[in-house]
Design an enzyme around this catalytic site. Structure first.
Site, PDB file in Angstrom:
ATOM      1  N   ASP A 152     -13.940  -3.356  -1.221  1.00 32.11           N
ATOM      2  CA  ASP A 152     -13.732  -3.002   0.181  1.00 32.11           C
ATOM      3  C   ASP A 152     -15.053  -3.178   0.919  1.00 32.11           C
ATOM      4  OD1 ASP A 152     -11.126  -2.346  -0.455  1.00 32.11           O
ATOM      5  OD2 ASP A 152     -11.571  -0.226  -0.767  1.00 32.11           O
ATOM      6  N   ASP A 207       0.869  -1.177   0.000  1.00 33.33           N
ATOM      7  CA  ASP A 207       0.000   0.000   0.000  1.00 33.33           C
ATOM      8  C   ASP A 207       0.903   1.223   0.000  1.00 33.33           C
ATOM      9  OD1 ASP A 207      -2.417  -1.447   0.190  1.00 33.33           O
ATOM     10  OD2 ASP A 207      -2.178  -1.626   2.361  1.00 33.33           O
TER      11      ASP A 207
END
Length: 258
Positions: A130, A11
């Site tokens: 998500d 990330d």
């Protein structure tokens, strides 16, 4: 039987690898290239690279990061971050990615999935989802723009419905990011993953919650996912990929030998 995949995730925020808890309070982990090289050497089956700010800021991931990583790894490489057009996909693939992942842009423009699949093939299209469990409603919902918690929004999509929709549009693979479990290190959300597995006919990757060796075994053995994505346990050397693979092989799982 296809081998189960172990997938470390980078990330990236402002050019640095970070990691948060439940997609918040990100802390600096290390350099992009050093981690990418390390995971390749440890025997990762694939590397996932997310520019977590790109979609929230309406920009494309920087191509130089993609090309620099592609030069030093020899494993499949999936890239995500602000991909909104066919031209964006072509640019990222030309920079060295093997496939692309779209998340928030797909929610805004679902038929982007179909356009990419038609042009480049379904094997090139990963859809990231998500998912957050709403305790009051006992329901999982899809969230958008999760890379910036000041811009994150709850969508009207229930996770199970969105999983079915993206498959119908041409998704070749789904990464289910369980936000409640992210960074908690107390195990993958097996309840949700089992439910999604029943309706998911493409490769399913579990993300969020890995904390020890048995968490990986459980998600493969019980939820029957095709791959397990993790970050914190790899970044912090709690688990080394080559040792994890030996453990899983001893448990009887089909694993690619390092």
């Amino acid at each position: 039987m296809l081998a189960k995949r172990i997938i470390p995730c980078l990330d990236v925020k402002s050019g640095i690898v970070v990691k948060g808890v439940q997609f918040r309070n990100h802390e600096i982990v290390g350099g992009i290239l050093s981690l990418a090289k390390r995971y390749t050497q440890e025997g990762a089956d694939e590397l996932v690279f997310y520019d977590i700010e790109a979609s929230s800021n309406n920009r494309l991931i920087k191509k130089k990061w993609v090309s620099q990583i592609a030069e030093i790894i020899n494993i499949p490489f999936c890239v995500a971050g602000g991909i909104q057009t066919i031209q964006d996909v072509q640019s990222i693939l030309s920079s060295g990615a093997d496939k692309i992942s779209i998340n928030s842009p797909a929610i805004s423009d679902p038929y982007l999935i179909s356009r990419i699949a038609d042009r480049f093939g379904v094997q090139c299209v990963v859809v990231g989802i998500d998912s957050w469990f709403n305790k009051e409603e006992s329901q999982y919902y899809v969230y958008q723009y999760t890379g910036d918690n000041t811009k994150t929004i709850k969508t009207s999509w229930k996770t199970c419905d969105w999983v079915q929709k993206v498959q119908a549009l041409g998704a070749g693979e789904i990464v289910l990011n369980v936000m409640n479990q992210d960074g908690m290190k107390n195990g993958y959300d097996l309840v949700q993953l089992k439910k999604i597995r029943k309706i998911c006919n493409v490769p399913l990757i579990a993300s969020g919650g890995a904390g020890d060796y048995f968490h990986f075994y459980d998600v493969f053995n019980e939820a029957k996912v095709d791959g397990a994505l993790a970050a914190s346990v790899f970044h912090n050397r709690i688990i080394k990929i080559n040792q994890l693979k030996k453990f899983l092989m001893k448990k009887g799982l089909e694993i690619r030998v390092c």
